[in-house]
Design a protein around this motif. Structure first.
Motif, PDB file in Angstrom:
ATOM      1  N   GLN A  35       0.821  -1.060  -0.139  1.00  0.00           N
ATOM      2  CA  GLN A  35      -0.041  -0.114   0.027  1.00  0.00           C
ATOM      3  C   GLN A  35       0.865   1.029  -0.161  1.00  0.00           C
ATOM      4  O   GLN A  35       0.607   2.218  -0.722  1.00  0.00           O
ATOM      5  N   GLU A  90      -7.676  15.213  -7.556  1.00  0.00           N
ATOM      6  CA  GLU A  90      -8.555  13.811  -7.247  1.00  0.00           C
ATOM      7  C   GLU A  90      -7.529  12.800  -6.739  1.00  0.00           C
ATOM      8  O   GLU A  90      -7.921  12.243  -5.976  1.00  0.00           O
ATOM      9  N   TYR A 104      -4.733  13.339  -5.001  1.00  0.00           N
ATOM     10  CA  TYR A 104      -4.448  13.845  -3.594  1.00  0.00           C
ATOM     11  C   TYR A 104      -5.719  13.306  -2.669  1.00  0.00           C
ATOM     12  O   TYR A 104      -5.362  12.901  -1.596  1.00  0.00           O
ATOM     13  N   GLU A 105      -6.733  13.604  -3.060  1.00  0.00           N
ATOM     14  CA  GLU A 105      -8.324  13.245  -2.347  1.00  0.00           C
ATOM     15  C   GLU A 105      -8.009  11.730  -2.054  1.00  0.00           C
ATOM     16  O   GLU A 105      -8.433  11.109  -1.080  1.00  0.00           O
ATOM     17  N   GLU A 106      -7.790  10.976  -3.134  1.00  0.00           N
ATOM     18  CA  GLU A 106      -7.783   9.430  -3.077  1.00  0.00           C
ATOM     19  C   GLU A 106      -6.558   9.081  -1.815  1.00  0.00           C
ATOM     20  O   GLU A 106      -6.817   8.195  -1.229  1.00  0.00           O
ATOM     21  N   LEU A 136      -5.683  10.711   0.465  1.00  0.00           N
ATOM     22  CA  LEU A 136      -6.203  11.161   1.745  1.00  0.00           C
ATOM     23  C   LEU A 136      -7.123  10.162   2.439  1.00  0.00           C
ATOM     24  O   LEU A 136      -7.365  10.128   3.664  1.00  0.00           O
ATOM     25  N   ALA A 137      -7.993   9.771   1.266  1.00  0.00           N
ATOM     26  CA  ALA A 137      -8.829   8.655   1.678  1.00  0.00           C
ATOM     27  C   ALA A 137      -8.143   7.431   2.562  1.00  0.00           C
ATOM     28  O   ALA A 137      -8.856   6.768   3.282  1.00  0.00           O
ATOM     29  N   ILE A 138      -7.021   7.112   1.805  1.00  0.00           N
ATOM     30  CA  ILE A 138      -6.414   5.774   2.140  1.00  0.00           C
ATOM     31  C   ILE A 138      -5.495   6.103   3.525  1.00  0.00           C
ATOM     32  O   ILE A 138      -5.570   5.463   4.469  1.00  0.00           O
ATOM     33  N   ARG A 139      -4.888   7.431   3.416  1.00  0.00           N
ATOM     34  CA  ARG A 139      -3.878   7.613   4.721  1.00  0.00           C
ATOM     35  C   ARG A 139      -4.171   9.265   4.839  1.00  0.00           C
ATOM     36  O   ARG A 139      -3.819  10.193   4.231  1.00  0.00           O
ATOM     37  N   PRO A 140      -5.189   9.565   5.848  1.00  0.00           N
ATOM     38  CA  PRO A 140      -5.595  10.667   6.115  1.00  0.00           C
ATOM     39  C   PRO A 140      -4.661  11.850   6.621  1.00  0.00           C
ATOM     40  O   PRO A 140      -4.908  12.914   6.820  1.00  0.00           O
ATOM     41  N   HIS A 159      -1.485  11.899   5.619  1.00  0.00           N
ATOM     42  CA  HIS A 159      -0.316  11.932   4.591  1.00  0.00           C
ATOM     43  C   HIS A 159      -0.041  13.400   4.511  1.00  0.00           C
ATOM     44  O   HIS A 159      -0.535  14.251   3.418  1.00  0.00           O
ATOM     45  N   ARG A 188      -4.327  20.402   8.856  1.00  0.00           N
ATOM     46  CA  ARG A 188      -4.423  19.000   8.866  1.00  0.00           C
ATOM     47  C   ARG A 188      -2.899  18.649   9.020  1.00  0.00           C
ATOM     48  O   ARG A 188      -2.636  17.601   9.774  1.00  0.00           O
TER      49      ARG A 188
END
Length: 289
Positions: free
Chosen positions: A116, A142, A144-146, A148-152, A154, A180
């Motif tokens: 991962q 998009e 970067y959002e993906e 952050l969905a995996i690793r908030p 990051h 954040r």
């Protein structure tokens, strides 16, 4: 990225003077920006390590082809499962990249953290490349959002996405992402510096000042943070506090147009307020005005 920093890197020979940067050059600039914000290594020392790595490792661009890490007062490069100190030509086993993978146990159908991490890194590099072209910036956002969905937490993705919003003048969104990032990595001076910049744009000078203060506390040789902190203090009428940071900036970057401006501001403060400086022994020394 401030023009004064580009000029300083050009003087140090870390980048070549140009008005347009390729994707590879932008990647190099990002790495240099992060190194400045997280280490106390001078531009001269970085240049020496990069030149040595080019000779030892046969690399054209070590800052892109390997991961630079601080090792004492120099840079080492993480490459091929080892830490390479190009100046001493020493190799060290890289526990930072291998231990976690050796100890992890992956059950059938389970989750492999190492895999991962590699996927997230690939996504991140793809997003950075997409930022090069203004027409593909939405696609970068998009990704970067993906991430952050995996690793908030990051932090680099938070900062890069925040900077996109900052450049779009979407300051509230940028502020939230930078905050954040400071929580995700409290030792990341760049996150506090960027937070200070966006708060300054939002006319929240007290908050900007606090963020710049944190950046220079984490990395006392962070020249740009000293410069912006001095500006913030001056805008609040705190000229004596600004003086310290104008002088620090001059000390860290003694040449160039911004250094000249910092010298002029310091001279004006000294002349206008006729400050007295307390010597180390406690004796008051009158500053010539």
């Amino acid at each position: 990225m401030h023009a004064r920093q580009l000029v300083a890197w050009e003087r140090a020979g870390l980048i070549s003077p140009t008005e347009h940067y390729s994707f590879e050059e932008l990647g190099r600039l990002r790495t240099l920006r992060d190194l400045q914000a997280t280490t106390r290594i001078s531009a001269k020392s970085i240049r020496a390590s990069v030149d040595a790595m080019q000779r030892v490792g046969g690399m054209r661009n070590p800052l892109m082809e390997a991961s630079a890490v601080r090792r004492g007062s120099r840079l080492a490069f993480r490459y091929g499962g080892a830490l390479v100190d190009p100046l001493t030509q020493q190799l060290a086993f890289d526990f930072a990249t291998t231990t976690g993978r050796q100890l992890s146990v992956v059950r059938a159908g389970g989750h492999d953290p190492g895999r991962q991490a590699a996927e997230v890194q690939e996504m991140f590099l793809r997003a950075v490349k997409l930022e090069e072209n203004p027409t593909t910036i939405p696609a970068a956002m998009e990704i970067y959002e993906e991430i952050l969905a995996i690793r908030p937490e990051h932090a680099p993705a938070l900062i890069n996405l925040g900077t996109i919003h900052y450049n779009l003048r979407e300051y509230e969104a940028a502020e939230g992402l930078y905050r954040r990032a400071t929580l995700a990595d409290p030792d990341y001076a760049l996150a506090f510096f960027d937070l200070g910049n966006v708060l300054d744009e939002m006319q929240q000078l007290e908050g900007a000042t606090a963020a710049y203060q944190k950046a220079v506390a984490l990395v006392p040789q962070y020249a740009d943070a000293h410069y912006n902190l001095a500006l913030a203090y001056e805008r609040q009428g705190q000229r004596r506090r600004a003086l310290r940071h104008w002088l620090m900036y001059v000390r860290l970057d003694p040449t160039g147009p911004w250094s000249s401006h910092a010298k002029d501001q310091a001279r004006k403060i000294l002349n206008a307020e006729k400050l007295s400086i307390v010597s180390r022994g406690g004796r008051l020394v009158k500053v010539a005005g």
